[in-house]
Design an enzyme around this catalytic site. Structure first.
Site, PDB file in Angstrom:
ATOM      1  N   CYS A  42       1.179  -1.777   0.278  1.00  0.00           N
ATOM      2  CA  CYS A  42      -0.321  -0.064  -0.168  1.00  0.00           C
ATOM      3  C   CYS A  42       1.179   1.064  -0.197  1.00  0.00           C
ATOM      4  O   CYS A  42       2.213   1.373   0.321  1.00  0.00           O
ATOM      5  CB  CYS A  42      -1.231  -0.065   1.351  1.00  0.00           C
ATOM      6  SG  CYS A  42      -1.170   1.334   2.355  1.00  0.00           S
ATOM      7  N   CYS A  45       1.387   3.309   3.171  1.00  0.00           N
ATOM      8  CA  CYS A  45       1.965   2.492   4.106  1.00  0.00           C
ATOM      9  C   CYS A  45       2.907   3.109   3.747  1.00  0.00           C
ATOM     10  O   CYS A  45       4.182   2.794   4.882  1.00  0.00           O
ATOM     11  CB  CYS A  45       1.196   1.253   4.120  1.00  0.00           C
ATOM     12  SG  CYS A  45      -0.143   0.560   4.898  1.00  0.00           S
ATOM     13  N   ARG A 376      33.711  -0.036  24.349  1.00  0.00           N
ATOM     14  CA  ARG A 376      34.101   0.756  24.067  1.00  0.00           C
ATOM     15  C   ARG A 376      35.220  -0.152  22.913  1.00  0.00           C
ATOM     16  O   ARG A 376      34.833  -0.196  21.796  1.00  0.00           O
ATOM     17  CB  ARG A 376      34.901   2.015  24.222  1.00  0.00           C
ATOM     18  CG  ARG A 376      33.329   2.942  25.511  1.00  0.00           C
ATOM     19  CD  ARG A 376      33.749   4.307  25.268  1.00  0.00           C
ATOM     20  NE  ARG A 376      33.833   4.564  24.687  1.00  0.00           N
ATOM     21  CZ  ARG A 376      33.828   5.604  24.500  1.00  0.00           C
ATOM     22  NH1 ARG A 376      35.110   6.050  25.031  1.00  0.00           N
ATOM     23  NH2 ARG A 376      34.490   6.987  23.086  1.00  0.00           N
ATOM     24  N   VAL A 453      22.554   4.614  15.623  1.00  0.00           N
ATOM     25  CA  VAL A 453      22.841   3.820  15.850  1.00  0.00           C
ATOM     26  C   VAL A 453      22.951   4.366  17.519  1.00  0.00           C
ATOM     27  O   VAL A 453      22.488   3.687  18.219  1.00  0.00           O
ATOM     28  CB  VAL A 453      23.985   3.754  15.941  1.00  0.00           C
ATOM     29  CG1 VAL A 453      25.122   2.425  16.646  1.00  0.00           C
ATOM     30  CG2 VAL A 453      24.226   2.542  13.722  1.00  0.00           C
ATOM     31  N   LYS A 469      25.249   6.862  25.552  1.00  0.00           N
ATOM     32  CA  LYS A 469      24.730   7.265  23.910  1.00  0.00           C
ATOM     33  C   LYS A 469      24.458   8.272  23.685  1.00  0.00           C
ATOM     34  O   LYS A 469      22.925   8.265  24.526  1.00  0.00           O
ATOM     35  CB  LYS A 469      24.533   5.994  23.403  1.00  0.00           C
ATOM     36  CG  LYS A 469      25.092   4.478  23.227  1.00  0.00           C
ATOM     37  CD  LYS A 469      26.382   4.478  22.225  1.00  0.00           C
ATOM     38  CE  LYS A 469      26.538   3.442  21.938  1.00  0.00           C
ATOM     39  NZ  LYS A 469      27.888   2.730  22.540  1.00  0.00           N
ATOM     40  N   TRP A 472      24.449  13.072  19.370  1.00  0.00           N
ATOM     41  CA  TRP A 472      25.752  13.762  19.166  1.00  0.00           C
ATOM     42  C   TRP A 472      26.152  14.701  18.561  1.00  0.00           C
ATOM     43  O   TRP A 472      25.417  14.553  17.228  1.00  0.00           O
ATOM     44  CB  TRP A 472      27.239  13.035  19.260  1.00  0.00           C
ATOM     45  CG  TRP A 472      28.529  13.012  19.075  1.00  0.00           C
ATOM     46  CD1 TRP A 472      29.406  13.061  20.723  1.00  0.00           C
ATOM     47  CD2 TRP A 472      29.607  13.487  18.600  1.00  0.00           C
ATOM     48  NE1 TRP A 472      30.489  13.673  20.765  1.00  0.00           N
ATOM     49  CE2 TRP A 472      30.585  14.206  19.500  1.00  0.00           C
ATOM     50  CE3 TRP A 472      29.394  14.215  16.984  1.00  0.00           C
ATOM     51  CZ2 TRP A 472      31.536  14.458  18.221  1.00  0.00           C
ATOM     52  CZ3 TRP A 472      30.004  14.748  16.709  1.00  0.00           C
ATOM     53  CH2 TRP A 472      31.997  14.784  16.982  1.00  0.00           C
TER      54      TRP A 472
HETATM   55  P1  FAD Z   1      30.678   5.156  19.745  1.00  0.00           P
HETATM   56  O1  FAD Z   1      29.646   5.384  19.451  1.00  0.00           O
HETATM   57  O2  FAD Z   1      31.382   3.695  19.288  1.00  0.00           O
HETATM   58  O3  FAD Z   1      31.232   6.667  19.053  1.00  0.00           O
HETATM   59  C1  FAD Z   1      33.191   6.618  19.492  1.00  0.00           C
HETATM   60  C2  FAD Z   1      33.556   8.473  19.437  1.00  0.00           C
HETATM   61  O4  FAD Z   1      32.438   9.173  17.920  1.00  0.00           O
HETATM   62  C3  FAD Z   1      32.275   8.810  20.066  1.00  0.00           C
HETATM   63  O5  FAD Z   1      32.573   9.011  21.855  1.00  0.00           O
HETATM   64  C4  FAD Z   1      32.094  10.159  20.273  1.00  0.00           C
HETATM   65  O6  FAD Z   1      32.801  11.168  20.244  1.00  0.00           O
HETATM   66  C5  FAD Z   1      31.632  10.277  18.466  1.00  0.00           C
HETATM   67  N1  FAD Z   1      30.580  10.176  17.682  1.00  0.00           N
HETATM   68  C6  FAD Z   1      29.365   9.944  18.520  1.00  0.00           C
HETATM   69  N2  FAD Z   1      28.167   9.796  18.272  1.00  0.00           N
HETATM   70  C7  FAD Z   1      28.783  10.488  16.877  1.00  0.00           C
HETATM   71  C8  FAD Z   1      28.115  11.181  15.781  1.00  0.00           C
HETATM   72  N3  FAD Z   1      26.713  10.577  15.228  1.00  0.00           N
HETATM   73  N4  FAD Z   1      28.552  11.964  14.248  1.00  0.00           N
HETATM   74  C9  FAD Z   1      29.940  11.900  14.520  1.00  0.00           C
HETATM   75  N5  FAD Z   1      31.251  11.447  16.084  1.00  0.00           N
HETATM   76  C10 FAD Z   1      30.278  11.071  16.719  1.00  0.00           C
HETATM   77  N6  FAD Z   1      26.595  -1.949  18.379  1.00  0.00           N
HETATM   78  C11 FAD Z   1      25.314  -2.814  18.844  1.00  0.00           C
HETATM   79  O7  FAD Z   1      25.373  -2.799  19.770  1.00  0.00           O
HETATM   80  N7  FAD Z   1      24.186  -2.539  17.581  1.00  0.00           N
HETATM   81  C12 FAD Z   1      24.747  -2.349  16.699  1.00  0.00           C
HETATM   82  O8  FAD Z   1      23.787  -2.691  15.747  1.00  0.00           O
HETATM   83  C13 FAD Z   1      25.351  -1.824  15.955  1.00  0.00           C
HETATM   84  N8  FAD Z   1      26.002  -1.263  14.727  1.00  0.00           N
HETATM   85  C14 FAD Z   1      26.982  -0.653  14.439  1.00  0.00           C
HETATM   86  C15 FAD Z   1      27.423  -0.346  13.308  1.00  0.00           C
HETATM   87  C16 FAD Z   1      29.022  -0.318  12.957  1.00  0.00           C
HETATM   88  C17 FAD Z   1      29.491   0.290  11.249  1.00  0.00           C
HETATM   89  C18 FAD Z   1      30.257   0.300  13.631  1.00  0.00           C
HETATM   90  C19 FAD Z   1      30.851   0.835  13.797  1.00  0.00           C
HETATM   91  C20 FAD Z   1      29.988   0.150  15.848  1.00  0.00           C
HETATM   92  C21 FAD Z   1      28.521  -0.130  15.564  1.00  0.00           C
HETATM   93  N9  FAD Z   1      27.981  -0.417  16.522  1.00  0.00           N
HETATM   94  C22 FAD Z   1      26.542  -1.673  17.385  1.00  0.00           C
HETATM   95  C23 FAD Z   1      29.058  -0.552  17.868  1.00  0.00           C
HETATM   96  C24 FAD Z   1      28.950   1.263  18.654  1.00  0.00           C
HETATM   97  O9  FAD Z   1      27.992   1.820  17.357  1.00  0.00           O
HETATM   98  C25 FAD Z   1      29.607   1.668  19.618  1.00  0.00           C
HETATM   99  O10 FAD Z   1      30.766   1.516  18.880  1.00  0.00           O
HETATM  100  C26 FAD Z   1      30.259   0.277  20.696  1.00  0.00           C
HETATM  101  O11 FAD Z   1      29.311   0.740  21.222  1.00  0.00           O
HETATM  102  C27 FAD Z   1      31.568   2.216  21.303  1.00  0.00           C
HETATM  103  O12 FAD Z   1      30.478   2.880  22.292  1.00  0.00           O
HETATM  104  P2  FAD Z   1      30.607   4.451  22.077  1.00  0.00           P
HETATM  105  O13 FAD Z   1      30.978   4.472  23.490  1.00  0.00           O
HETATM  106  O14 FAD Z   1      32.190   3.832  21.670  1.00  0.00           O
HETATM  107  O15 FAD Z   1      30.917   5.130  20.755  1.00  0.00           O
END
Ligand code: FAD
Length: 516
Positions: A42, A45, A376, A453, A469, A472
């Site tokens: 649809c 939708c 991380r 994410v 998270k 950002w």
């Molecule tokens: P991260 O999300 O790793 O970010 C690293 C740093 O980037 C942050 O400390 C901040 O300084 C900066 N940052 C944060 N947000 C942004 C933004 N929007 N733009 C630019 N810079 C930013 N984990 C899962 O559990 N499920 C998933 O489906 C999943 N998918 C992922 C897909 C990809 C491609 C990648 C690379 C990682 C994925 N992860 C997933 C892991 C998750 O996203 C984080 O990388 C992990 O949990 C570590 O988080 P972190 O607190 O270090 O911040």
């Protein structure tokens, strides 16, 4: 499966209903449920689905009180469920009260407008229509009074009471209450502008505005850039002592016992460190890729693209660049159609032939350190690496807007060890990567998908409690990046976000502390 053929996937934070789970979801559930009954063929939708997905992201924190679900009535298996709920047209949205009985057909949303804000308001109206059992996770939504506030701390064990002063028509107080639902040590109540006693006592002149109220009657205004929902919610979630509920309690003990860990490296949370980027390359090239005994076909093409993007755009130290360039030229000249990891590794380590070329061994996480070893680190490094690469491609004027992002997409799809991550990322790429038509839109695409994410993972067990998270950059990091539409809805100011990203991830802002 039916779920895959439908308009939503597991990454949308929408519960996908099927005959197997519909009863558990709708009958006698402790949370209220909003269900979209749709047909995947649809047109309306299809047009509505991005709105429903945004709604799911927008009210993600409300889940314990009200959850979103969807069911594809066009899927053969689901027909009977949709007939039972007397669905005649698509999309139909129905609200099911908490503790609905088996014979409940739900309350249909009549003439709903297709925007997140009005759907959210409708959901609040329906939540308030609970007459019998109020969803146990849902805090009170009705306005509070002087009398209730006077005895508040006698009956509630929280550190902060946030009072949102607003007029009767405003939904902000109720929205913020629900946004804080999963956080401890803070309670939110709305106070109407007609509540003269409290308004006078606190000297409130602006509606909406938010005050923090403490035992003994002390109060202070909550400082925010803009008096709007997201700014209140963000600030309240970050008050001292406010934590997400339901965290595993083992955290502190684990942290202290673990004495074999390398020492903590102090760092600036709002900077990019070369040490994280080199650690990411080390892990990617020496550990992650080593899982592939041979590269051929799609995997070989992905490897070539990845290394070529690194050789072109990685803003590394000369030694590292020399190495990446020599690996790249070897790889691009390799025409046999098949490369073993061993051969790749030889070139990677054997660059002794090339003077002054090396990638340091081992990892030294700095900005990507986690408060525990499983938080991380590498995934943080992968995001950081690709943000840096999109920014670098933009500033050196690459010719193909998708060069870096498609290298990332292929890398993640073929090699990234976190398979659910790869699947989610691929879903996002399929959905919208084609919108990228310039180098700067590539930078913004990766930023906005990373935020999706972040939204999905906020509160997940994989979230480091010391590095929550967020959407950002935060208002503290870039206040000009955040603004509101006329109706008070949050809006990213992309004209400000872009220069912020270009500067944050630029090669000249990368810190070289902690390098060997
Ligand atoms: P991260 O999300 O790793 O970010 C690293 C740093 O980037 C942050 O400390 C901040 O300084 C900066 N940052 C944060 N947000 C942004 C933004 N929007 N733009 C630019 N810079 C930013 N984990 C899962 O559990 N499920 C998933 O489906 C999943 N998918 C992922 C897909 C990809 C491609 C990648 C690379 C990682 C994925 N992860 C997933 C892991 C998750 O996203 C984080 O990388 C992990 O949990 C570590 O988080 P972190 O607190 O270090 O911040």
């Amino acid at each position: 499966s039916a779920a895959e053929a439908g308009l939503y996937t597991a990454s949308d934070q929408i519960l996908l209903l099927s005959p197997g789970n519909v009863e558990a979801a709708l009958i006698n559930s402790t949370a209220a449920m909003v269900v979209e009954f749709y047909a995947s063929w649809c047109g309306h939708c299809i047009a509505f689905s991005p709105v429903y997905k945004s709604l799911a992201r927008d009210i993600k924190e409300w889940k314990p009180a009200v959850n979103l679900a969807a069911i594809d009535c066009a899927a053969e298996d689901n027909r009977k469920v949709c007939t039972n709920y007397r669905i005649r047209g698509y999309p139909t949205i129905k609200f099911f009260h908490a503790y609905s009985k088996a014979d409940s057909a739900g309350l249909a949303f009549k003439d709903f407008s297709r925007d997140v804000r009005s759907l959210r308001h409708k959901i609040i109206d329906k939540l308030e229509s609970h007459v019998e059992a109020w969803p146990p996770a849902c805090p009170p939504l009705e306005p509070t009074s002087q009398a209730e506030i006077d005895i508040f701390f006698e009956t509630n064990n929280v550190q902060h009471l946030a009072l949102i002063f607003e007029d009767a028509k405003s939904y902000i107080g109720r929205e913020v209450t629900l946004d804080l639902l999963q956080f401890e040590n803070v309670a939110v109540r709305r106070v109407l502008n007609t509540e003269a006693g409290l308004v006078t006592k606190l000297g409130v002149t602006e509606f909406p505005s938010c005050y923090l109220y403490y035992p003994g009657g002390n109060f202070t205004r909550l400082p925010v850039n803009i008096e709007a929902r997201t700014f209140y919610s963000y600030a309240l979630q970050r008050l001292p002592g406010v934590v997400r509920s339901g965290r595993p309690p083992s955290f502190t003990t684990f942290f202290h016992i673990n004495t074999t860990e390398e020492p903590w490296r102090p760092f600036n949370k709002s900077r990019v460190y070369m040490s994280d980027l080199e650690s990411t390359l080390h892990y990617s090239l020496r550990v992650e890729l080593a899982a592939q005994p041979v590269f051929k076909g799609e995997a070989l093409r992905s490897l070539k693209k990845y290394i070529s993007v690194l050789a072109k755009y990685f803003p590394g130290r000369p030694v590292v660049m020399n190495l990446l360039k020599s690996v790249n030229s070897w790889l691009q000249n390799e025409t046999s159609g098949q490369i073993s990891y061993e051969a790749f590794k030889d070139i990677l380590e054997n660059s002794a032939q090339i003077p002054n070329a090396a990638l340091p061994e081992g990892v030294r996480w700095v900005g990507c350190q986690g408060s525990q070893p499983h938080f991380r680190r590498y995934p943080c490094g992968v995001w950081t690496l690709f943000h840096v690469l999109t920014v670098q491609a933009n500033s050196t004027g690459g010719s193909d807007p998708l060069e870096v992002l498609s290298a990332m997409r292929n890398y993640v799809q073929n090699f990234f060890g976190c398979r659910p991550c790869a699947e989610h990322f691929e879903n996002m790429a399929m959905e919208s990567l084609m919108e990228v038509n310039s180098l700067s839109s590539a930078v913004l695409w990766l930023w906005s998908r990373h935020n999706r994410v972040n939204n999905r993972l906020a509160g997940a067990l994989s979230e480091d409690p010391k590095f929550p998270k967020i959407q950002w950059p935060s208002p503290e990091m870039c206040s000009a990046c955040h603004t509101v539409k006329e109706n008070g809805e949050h809006r990213w100011n992309r004209e400000q976000v872009l220069p912020f990203l270009l500067s944050y991830f630029s090669s000249s802002s990368i810190l070289t502390d902690y390098l060997e």
